[in-house]
Write an enzyme that holds these catalytic residues in place. Structure first.
Site, mmCIF file in Angstrom:
data_model
loop_
_atom_site.group_PDB
_atom_site.id
_atom_site.type_symbol
_atom_site.label_atom_id
_atom_site.label_comp_id
_atom_site.label_asym_id
_atom_site.label_seq_id
_atom_site.Cartn_x
_atom_site.Cartn_y
_atom_site.Cartn_z
ATOM 1 N N TRP A 178 -9.810 112.296 -31.841
ATOM 2 C CA TRP A 178 -10.423 113.399 -32.581
ATOM 3 C C TRP A 178 -11.074 114.320 -31.567
ATOM 4 O O TRP A 178 -11.023 114.044 -30.366
ATOM 5 C CB TRP A 178 -11.436 112.874 -33.605
ATOM 6 C CG TRP A 178 -11.449 113.748 -34.821
ATOM 7 C CD1 TRP A 178 -12.349 114.736 -35.110
ATOM 8 C CD2 TRP A 178 -10.516 113.740 -35.900
ATOM 9 N NE1 TRP A 178 -12.019 115.338 -36.298
ATOM 10 C CE2 TRP A 178 -10.887 114.753 -36.796
ATOM 11 C CE3 TRP A 178 -9.358 112.984 -36.176
ATOM 12 C CZ2 TRP A 178 -10.169 115.023 -37.961
ATOM 13 C CZ3 TRP A 178 -8.650 113.247 -37.328
ATOM 14 C CH2 TRP A 178 -9.053 114.264 -38.214
ATOM 15 N N ASP A 179 -11.700 115.407 -32.042
ATOM 16 C CA ASP A 179 -12.284 116.308 -31.040
ATOM 17 C C ASP A 179 -13.609 115.776 -30.494
ATOM 18 O O ASP A 179 -14.205 116.394 -29.616
ATOM 19 C CB ASP A 179 -12.374 117.768 -31.532
ATOM 20 C CG ASP A 179 -13.175 117.941 -32.795
ATOM 21 O OD1 ASP A 179 -13.747 116.946 -33.278
ATOM 22 O OD2 ASP A 179 -13.229 119.080 -33.303
ATOM 23 N N ASN A 181 -11.473 115.875 -46.374
ATOM 24 C CA ASN A 181 -12.183 116.759 -45.463
ATOM 25 C C ASN A 181 -11.292 117.911 -45.030
ATOM 26 O O ASN A 181 -10.300 117.687 -44.317
ATOM 27 C CB ASN A 181 -12.647 115.981 -44.227
ATOM 28 C CG ASN A 181 -13.238 116.897 -43.166
ATOM 29 O OD1 ASN A 181 -14.356 117.383 -43.316
ATOM 30 N ND2 ASN A 181 -12.485 117.167 -42.106
ATOM 31 N N GLU A 182 -11.622 119.102 -45.489
ATOM 32 C CA GLU A 182 -11.062 120.362 -44.976
ATOM 33 C C GLU A 182 -9.592 120.597 -45.293
ATOM 34 O O GLU A 182 -8.989 121.505 -44.725
ATOM 35 C CB GLU A 182 -11.331 120.497 -43.461
ATOM 36 C CG GLU A 182 -12.811 120.598 -43.159
ATOM 37 C CD GLU A 182 -13.171 120.764 -41.669
ATOM 38 O OE1 GLU A 182 -12.272 120.676 -40.827
ATOM 39 O OE2 GLU A 182 -14.367 120.971 -41.371
ATOM 40 N N GLU A 221 -21.353 121.294 -43.246
ATOM 41 C CA GLU A 221 -21.049 121.084 -41.820
ATOM 42 C C GLU A 221 -21.398 122.326 -41.031
ATOM 43 O O GLU A 221 -21.036 123.439 -41.430
ATOM 44 C CB GLU A 221 -19.550 120.817 -41.598
ATOM 45 C CG GLU A 221 -19.097 119.406 -41.815
ATOM 46 C CD GLU A 221 -17.680 119.170 -41.262
ATOM 47 O OE1 GLU A 221 -17.259 119.882 -40.338
ATOM 48 O OE2 GLU A 221 -17.016 118.258 -41.770
#
Ligand SMILES: *[C@@H]1O[C@H](CO)[C@@H](O)[C@H](O)[C@H]1NC(C)=O
Ligand SMILES: *[C@@H]1O[C@H](CO)[C@@H](O)[C@H](O)[C@H]1NC(C)=O
Ligand SMILES: *[C@@H]1O[C@H](CO)[C@@H](O)[C@H](O)[C@H]1NC(C)=O
Ligand SMILES: *[C@@H]1O[C@H](CO)[C@@H](O)[C@H](O)[C@H]1NC(C)=O
Ligand SMILES: *[C@@H]1O[C@H](CO)[C@@H](O)[C@H](O)[C@H]1NC(C)=O
Ligand SMILES: *[C@@H]1O[C@H](CO)[C@@H](O)[C@H](O)[C@H]1NC(C)=O
Length: 884
Positions: free
Chosen positions: A196-197, A460-461, A558
């Site tokens: 992930w980032d 999510n998103e 977020e």
């Protein structure tokens, strides 16, 4: 029929001890050391269950610490191999004599074939559900062999991608900077495990939860869940109690459900159908009894009651279990707002609007078997101690373990629970949908008794990814993806959740426009619209001190900025060569494209960047500077959201939530977290203690005018004034002080208490200019008592401050009855005073603060025994002027 049966459960259970007892269930754990080998046997040894291959290989000495330096890349091979866990066990006569024996796998990561004594019981393909196999006829007295063969998750995902040939399901791969693996959306596994980032790529394999045999006659109680429901028209509570039961054959019995403390007790005739079934009972709560409610922290106590269920047949006890039940209601209010287009978006708990303050939770470790109760407790305590009342369990990780939610219930931390789908499109093949359906049902049944969970959210998103076309899907193909989206999250997940849990709202995505997204066919044209629903907002290039760049949203779920962890944390995974900001290591750890440069650019807007000629100092000072930048940025943004809770400006406002990204870290690396891997608080987390305080003064400028707001989350109205002190950067005593009139601050509101032009304020303060002076302020009540923390407002960037000199700060560590204290003495104004005791675990009562007076004492609470001399030796004090 309602009977009153008041036999104490314990009495009947006692009769079973040591004596023959027809209905006693027999549970045998198969946890412990199993043997483990890769596909060709070249790597073999023992591995713990619960556990994973990476943890086992480290324990066996095949690999070093996977978090060390570049090991995430060095150990890629592990996830490309297949691995088999095997155990051998004997069974007792008592166990084999039961009518039914079930092998239960509480969690398999992920794709496996399960064999018992050479016979294939079945397969698994979903980390987020448990599996049960009926095994009685296969069991022998001695030397039963159970083996679980796990397939490479990376190759499985890629095969599934190939099999899905009709159209791509993006993203195909993560960005190169993440050093990750592709097609994680094709496997029901922790999505961040392929990278992930903020996290490494460790596609784990293993038995990440327990394995056990359950043997019983007649039937077994598997799970009890309870959701209290409030009928507002009748002003009456009931509790929907569900018993998951496995019956050998269909049988009748009596079930009694009671909450003794509420004088509520009912007995039901019931029929348990053969196999695993759900049996639902409604317990009506005696209306003449007052029910003590569960409240989020800061709004009341977390009251609970004991719920007792018993199954009886022919006077014998079939099962008996006690659990906790909590009474609370939750509504997600989306209704027209006067003076504003769009709809409100806020939570009403027990009829009271509640502002959600907190952050986002990611997996606490890449290897879930290494997440200990202590780690969870420490992180959740840290959240609570920073005045958070809410956490969002983000949809790219895992549904957390029971203890996480128990602690949240206990501490009054509200949980926004995502389903585990993130930042991707997902396939909708029949077998994929089928395994997701099992996952959803099991997770909702496991978790719905927890009052802390106040909302389910589908993903999510992914609405935003579709709406704003992250993956460059051609317009002509869009309908296919929208259809898949609606199939998965609306027709399956939403429908199941609404059927399984009537006690809390469901939102399809985050961010979303909520009711407006639904109106637009579930994918809004702009899911980030501040007039509806929640938003995620990131901007690294804009000046984060400029509040006008933030969206005046209904709910900020977020937002955030990166920083580096402390040097002591980095040292655990690096060597001397790595300790510079442009080392290969520093680039390798950064999984967010341009992240390291963004941090410096943002910091340089207001600060001189570290320029020591000593390379190591320059590095540690740069770590410090990124933490200063992050803390200031998130403070500015959170304060903006909190002060926007009451007003409507330009049709926007009534912000009712601020959950920054992100609370915790999965490994030692730069990220948006406020707590480092290992639990050490970054400067941001100390700042959160203040900016999430129940009563908070917020100061900012609007076109040359200073405004101070009082924000209060308390229920009672307060009467407060602002007290503003003007300080010179060059001297320790205030130059002058200003007091506003007393202003009424209603409970749960943000109101202006002071408004004054900065030029006029400075003119009235003698020799002050924007460059030479700064402001501190606090709130006090009519009796002069300070309410909430002190705060500050800089009239210029600290890099331009005139007269700010290097402070000589001396520190003295002492031990007292409550722990340790550090007494600081400074000879100058010192911004961002940072105390660090290296790898001595623990935390300060406050840190990263502005010293505008000579003396300050802070506490230190160690998490392991330490001493005054150890602390004194390790203590370093850094403030802003030390780095340039
Ligand atoms: C792992 O199993 C898969 C599926 O059975 C097989 O195609 C692959 O070759 C195996 N990998 C190794 C390294 O044996
Ligand atoms: C299992 O049974 C076998 C054969 O009776 C015996 O040799 C062995 O010691 C037993 N193992 C355990 C762990 O009891
Ligand atoms: C309800 O509770 C009261 C005590 O508060 C008790 O006297 C009464 O019997 C209860 N009613 C029922 C139906 O259990
Ligand atoms: C850093 O990485 C580059 C490219 O991978 C490599 O050529 C170089 O030798 C590395 N430097 C060090 C000090 O490891
Ligand atoms: C800092 O202050 C201490 C105590 O007042 C003094 O002993 C010391 O010499 C000072 N150091 C410097 C560099 O001025
Ligand atoms: C570091 O930067 C400051 C501020 O620009 C400057 O005054 C100082 O001379 C610089 N020090 C070095 C060693 O370059």
């Amino acid at each position: 029929m309602a009977l009153n049966s008041r036999t104490p459960a314990g009495f009947v259970l006692c009769l079973c001890l040591g004596l023959f007892c027809a209905f006693s269930a027999h549970s045998v754990s198969l946890d412990g050391k199993w043997s483990l080998r890769n596909s060709d046997g070249s790597v073999a040894g023992s591995g713990s269950v619960p556990g994973c291959v990476h943890s086992a290989l480290q324990q066996l000495g095949y690999i070093q610490d996977p978090y060390f330096r570049f090991n995430d890349v060095a150990y890629r091979w592990i996830a490309f191999d297949n691995w088999t866990y095997t155990t051998t066990f004997n069974t007792s006569e008592q166990l084999r004599s039961k009518q039914k024996v079930v092998l239960v796998l509480d969690g398999v990561d992920t794709v496996a074939s399960v064999q018992l004594n050479g016979f294939t019981l079945g397969g698994t393909d979903n980390m987020f559900r448990s599996y049960a196999f009926s095994v009685r006829p296969l069991l022998k007295e001695a030397e039963n062999v159970l083996s679980i063969s796990l397939a490479s998750p990376v190759l499985y995902a890629s095969q599934r991608r190939k099999a899905h040939s009709a159209y791509p399901v993006p993203p195909e791969c993560p960005p190169d900077v993440q050093n990750g693996q592709c097609h994680v959306n094709f496997i029901r596994k922790e999505q961040s495990s392929f990278s992930w980032d903020w996290g490494p790529s460790f596609p784990t394999l293993g038995l990440w939860r327990g394995v056990h045999l359950e043997a019983f006659d007649v039937l077994q109680l598997i799970q009890v869940s309870s959701v209290p429901l409030f009928d507002s028209s009748a002003s009456r509570w009931s509790v929907q109690v569900e018993l998951m039961v496995d019956a050998v054959q269909t049988s009748d019995g009596l079930v009694s459900v009671s909450i003794p403390e509420l004088f509520s007790d009912q007995t039901y005739q019931s029929r348990f159908l053969q196999g695993r079934t759900k049996n639902t009972f409604i317990l009506h709560i005696n209306t003449s009894t007052e029910v003590d409610l569960w409240w989020p922290r800061g709004h009341g106590d977390q009251n609970s009651y004991r719920l007792r269920v018993r199954g009886l047949r022919d006077g014998s006890v079939l099962f008996s279990q006690e659990s906790k039940v909590y009474f609370r209601t939750v509504e997600l209010v989306q209704e027209p707002v006067p003076g504003s287009p769009g709809l409100s978006f806020f939570f009403r708990i027990n009829s009271k609007p509640v502002f959600l303050k907190g952050s986002n939770w990611i997996p606490a470790h890449a290897f879930q078997d290494q997440v200990t109760p202590d780690i969870l407790l420490n992180l959740l305590h840290s959240a609570a101690d920073a005045n958070m009342n809410a956490l969002r369990v983000w949809g790219g990780g895992v549904y957390e373990q029971d203890q996480f939610y128990d602690l949240c219930d206990h501490m009054g931390i509200m949980v926004w629970q995502d389903f585990m789908f993130a930042c991707a499109m997902y396939p909708t093949e029949a077998d994929f949908i089928q395994t997701v359906r099992s996952e959803v049902i099991q997770q909702v049944q496991r978790l719905k008794s927890h009052p802390s969970i106040i909302i389910w959210s589908g993903n999510n998103e992914n609405e935003a990814a579709l709406a704003t076309n992250w993956f460059d899907i051609p317009e002509s193909h869009r309908a296919t993806y929208v259809k898949d989206y609606v199939t998965l999250y609306v027709e399956n997940i939403r429908a199941l959740v609404q059927q399984e849990d009537p006690s809390r709202p469901f939102l399809v995505s985050s961010p979303t426009n909520g009711a407006e997204s639904e109106r637009e066919g579930w994918v809004a044209s702009n899911p980030y619209d501040p007039h509806f629903g929640d938003t995620h907002f990131y901007s690294y290039e804009d000046d984060c001190w400029d509040w006008s760049t933030f969206p005046r949203t209904r709910f900020a779920s977020e937002f955030g900025f990166q920083s580096w962890p402390s040097f002591s944390t980095l040292k655990t995974v690096s060597v001397d060569d790595d300790w510079s900001y442009d080392s290969n290591f520093s680039s390798h750890r950064q999984h967010h494209e341009h992240g390291n440069q963004q941090m410096l650019r943002q910091a340089a807007l207001h600060f001189h960047l570290p320029n020591s000629t000593d390379a190591l100092k320059r590095f540690t000072h740069t770590l410090y500077m990124t933490q200063v930048m992050q803390a200031q940025c998130v403070k500015a943004q959170t304060e903006f959201y909190r002060r926007s809770q009451t007003e409507i400006i330009d049709g926007k406002g009534r912000t009712m939530g601020a959950l920054y990204w992100q609370l915790n870290d999965i490994w030692p690396a730069p990220s948006w977290s406020s707590i480092e891997f290992g639990g050490k608080w970054k400067m941001l987390h100390y700042f959160a203690q203040d900016f999430f305080a129940a009563v908070l003064p917020v100061g900012f400028e609007d076109d040359g005018t200073l405004l101070i707001y009082a924000v209060s989350d308390l229920s009672p109205d307060l009467t407060l004034r602002a007290v503003v002190s003007v300080h010179s950067w060059s001297g320790l005593d205030p130059v002058c002080t200003l007091r506003s009139d007393l202003v009424l601050v209603p409970g749960g509101s943000a109101v202006v208490v002071l408004k004054q032009e900065v030029a006029a304020l400075l003119a009235g303060c003698g020799r002050c200019t924007r460059l030479s002076c700064l402001l501190t302020f606090h709130l006090e009540d009519g009796t002069g008592v300070q309410r909430g923390p002190s705060n500050y407002h800089f009239l210029c960037s600290p890099k331009d401050a005139e007269g700010l000199r290097k402070a000589n700060i001396t520190a003295k560590v002492q031990e007292d009855e409550s722990g340790f204290s550090v007494t600081l003495r400074s000879d100058a104004v010192a911004p961002f005073v940072w105390l660090d005791v290296g790898n001595i675990a623990g935390r300060f009562s406050s840190n990263g603060f502005l010293m505008v007076s000579a003396d300050r004492t802070v506490g230190f609470t160690p998490w392991r025994p330490t001493s005054v001399s150890q602390l004194s030796t390790s203590l370093s004090v850094t403030s802003l002027r030390d780095v340039y």
